[in-house]
Motif scaffolding. Structure first.
Motif, PDB file in Angstrom:
ATOM      1  N   GLU A   1     -19.762  32.837 -71.956  1.00 43.87           N
ATOM      2  CA  GLU A   1     -18.301  33.178 -71.511  1.00 43.87           C
ATOM      3  C   GLU A   1     -17.120  33.825 -72.621  1.00 43.87           C
ATOM      4  N   ALA A   2     -17.299  34.039 -73.646  1.00 46.46           N
ATOM      5  CA  ALA A   2     -16.427  34.286 -74.723  1.00 46.46           C
ATOM      6  C   ALA A   2     -16.251  35.501 -74.254  1.00 46.46           C
ATOM      7  N   THR A   3     -17.312  36.014 -73.885  1.00 47.43           N
ATOM      8  CA  THR A   3     -17.119  37.808 -73.135  1.00 47.43           C
ATOM      9  C   THR A   3     -17.071  37.699 -71.733  1.00 47.43           C
ATOM     10  N   HIS A   4     -18.186  37.389 -71.044  1.00 47.48           N
ATOM     11  CA  HIS A   4     -17.294  37.663 -70.193  1.00 47.48           C
ATOM     12  C   HIS A   4     -16.758  37.057 -69.202  1.00 47.48           C
ATOM     13  N   TYR A   5     -16.733  36.017 -69.128  1.00 42.15           N
ATOM     14  CA  TYR A   5     -15.071  34.809 -68.876  1.00 42.15           C
ATOM     15  C   TYR A   5     -14.686  34.447 -68.981  1.00 42.15           C
ATOM     16  N   PRO A   6     -13.730  34.733 -70.038  1.00 47.80           N
ATOM     17  CA  PRO A   6     -13.009  33.499 -70.970  1.00 47.80           C
ATOM     18  C   PRO A   6     -12.017  32.763 -70.317  1.00 47.80           C
ATOM     19  N   ASP A   7     -11.481  33.233 -68.776  1.00 47.97           N
ATOM     20  CA  ASP A   7     -10.687  32.461 -68.528  1.00 47.97           C
ATOM     21  C   ASP A   7     -11.006  32.190 -67.477  1.00 47.97           C
ATOM     22  N   GLY A   8     -12.796  31.848 -66.641  1.00 51.64           N
ATOM     23  CA  GLY A   8     -13.414  31.112 -65.423  1.00 51.64           C
ATOM     24  C   GLY A   8     -13.617  32.303 -64.908  1.00 51.64           C
ATOM     25  N   PHE A   9     -13.166  33.985 -65.032  1.00 48.42           N
ATOM     26  CA  PHE A   9     -13.430  34.702 -63.976  1.00 48.42           C
ATOM     27  C   PHE A   9     -14.486  35.915 -64.339  1.00 48.42           C
TER      28      PHE A   9
ATOM     29  N   SER B   1      -7.088  38.530 -61.374  1.00 46.92           N
ATOM     30  CA  SER B   1      -6.107  39.420 -61.206  1.00 46.92           C
ATOM     31  C   SER B   1      -6.759  40.224 -59.975  1.00 46.92           C
ATOM     32  N   GLY B   2      -7.483  40.163 -60.226  1.00 48.74           N
ATOM     33  CA  GLY B   2      -8.379  41.427 -59.010  1.00 48.74           C
ATOM     34  C   GLY B   2      -7.929  42.060 -58.620  1.00 48.74           C
ATOM     35  N   ASN B   3      -8.405  42.525 -60.162  1.00 54.10           N
ATOM     36  CA  ASN B   3      -7.656  44.422 -60.204  1.00 54.10           C
ATOM     37  C   ASN B   3      -8.886  45.682 -60.156  1.00 54.10           C
TER      38      ASN B   3
ATOM     39  N   ARG C   1     -15.187  39.009 -64.445  1.00 59.63           N
ATOM     40  CA  ARG C   1     -14.222  40.248 -63.759  1.00 59.63           C
ATOM     41  C   ARG C   1     -14.829  41.518 -62.455  1.00 59.63           C
ATOM     42  N   SER C   2     -13.868  41.835 -61.310  1.00 62.62           N
ATOM     43  CA  SER C   2     -14.140  42.055 -60.605  1.00 62.62           C
ATOM     44  C   SER C   2     -14.550  43.905 -61.066  1.00 62.62           C
ATOM     45  N   GLY C   3     -15.419  44.080 -60.653  1.00 63.23           N
ATOM     46  CA  GLY C   3     -15.747  45.693 -61.435  1.00 63.23           C
ATOM     47  C   GLY C   3     -17.309  45.452 -62.279  1.00 63.23           C
ATOM     48  N   GLN C   4     -17.081  44.215 -62.800  1.00 66.22           N
ATOM     49  CA  GLN C   4     -18.694  44.084 -63.921  1.00 66.22           C
ATOM     50  C   GLN C   4     -20.020  44.609 -63.028  1.00 66.22           C
ATOM     51  N   PRO C   5     -20.399  45.318 -63.920  1.00 66.68           N
ATOM     52  CA  PRO C   5     -21.940  46.027 -64.167  1.00 66.68           C
ATOM     53  C   PRO C   5     -22.615  44.602 -64.311  1.00 66.68           C
ATOM     54  N   VAL C   6     -23.315  44.762 -63.106  1.00 63.28           N
ATOM     55  CA  VAL C   6     -24.864  43.733 -63.523  1.00 63.28           C
ATOM     56  C   VAL C   6     -26.090  44.106 -62.960  1.00 63.28           C
ATOM     57  N   ALA C   7     -27.380  43.815 -63.216  1.00 67.85           N
ATOM     58  CA  ALA C   7     -28.076  44.200 -62.954  1.00 67.85           C
ATOM     59  C   ALA C   7     -29.622  42.928 -62.346  1.00 67.85           C
ATOM     60  N   LYS C   8     -29.775  42.631 -61.889  1.00 72.86           N
ATOM     61  CA  LYS C   8     -31.117  42.081 -60.965  1.00 72.86           C
ATOM     62  C   LYS C   8     -31.821  42.099 -62.151  1.00 72.86           C
ATOM     63  N   VAL C   9     -33.141  40.428 -62.532  1.00 74.34           N
ATOM     64  CA  VAL C   9     -33.872  40.092 -63.027  1.00 74.34           C
ATOM     65  C   VAL C   9     -34.002  39.099 -62.177  1.00 74.34           C
ATOM     66  N   ALA C  10     -35.044  39.202 -61.439  1.00 74.11           N
ATOM     67  CA  ALA C  10     -35.955  37.422 -61.134  1.00 74.11           C
ATOM     68  C   ALA C  10     -34.960  37.416 -59.707  1.00 74.11           C
TER      69      ALA C  10
END
Length: 128
Positions: free
Chosen positions: A38-46, A11-13, A48-57
């Motif tokens: 999958e069920a939590t972060h990308y249930p529809d295969g995407f 959807s690109g919100n 989302r734009s804005g997803q907060p992430v950390a960098k590990v290894a």
């Protein structure tokens, strides 16, 4: 008869962006898809734009918002800039917004701006 295929896009919100400043300066990082649920972060295969992430290894993983966690996944690396199609557990490249303005209340999920300075040490993001 030609073989036609159908492709779905997210959807690109982008309402979470507080300005357009950093859009052209996002850097490419690799997402560790296996670290996301999958069920939590990308249930529809995407993711989302804005997803907060950390960098590990060297790979992007889900950000751990627990205030006491200030190492590894507890250090915010930024936000995935655009919807990201994921399939299976194959790592994929993604644009990472690590500076600029972000509207915290519009970030997907139950995101709250980190209070601990150590959690923001890898970014120069201003939350509005």
């Amino acid at each position: 008869m030609p073989r036609l295929t159908t492709e779905t896009f997210g959807s690109g919100n982008l309402a979470w962006l507080g300005s357009g400043h950093a859009i052209g300066n996002a850097r490419t990082e690799t997402v560790n898809v296996a670290a996301f649920t999958e069920a939590t972060h990308y249930p529809d295969g995407f993711l989302r734009s804005g997803q907060p992430v950390a960098k590990v290894a060297g790979l992007l993983v889900p950000y751990d918002a627990t205030e006491a966690t200030v190492t590894g996944a507890g250090i915010l690396a930024g936000h995935i800039l655009f919807d990201l199609k994921v399939k299976g557990s194959t790592n994929v490249p993604a644009p990472l917004l690590d500076h600029g303005r972000v509207v915290a209340s519009k970030v997907p999920g139950a995101f709250v701006k980190p209070a601990a300075a150590a959690k923001l040490s890898a970014t120069t993001i201003v939350y509005v």
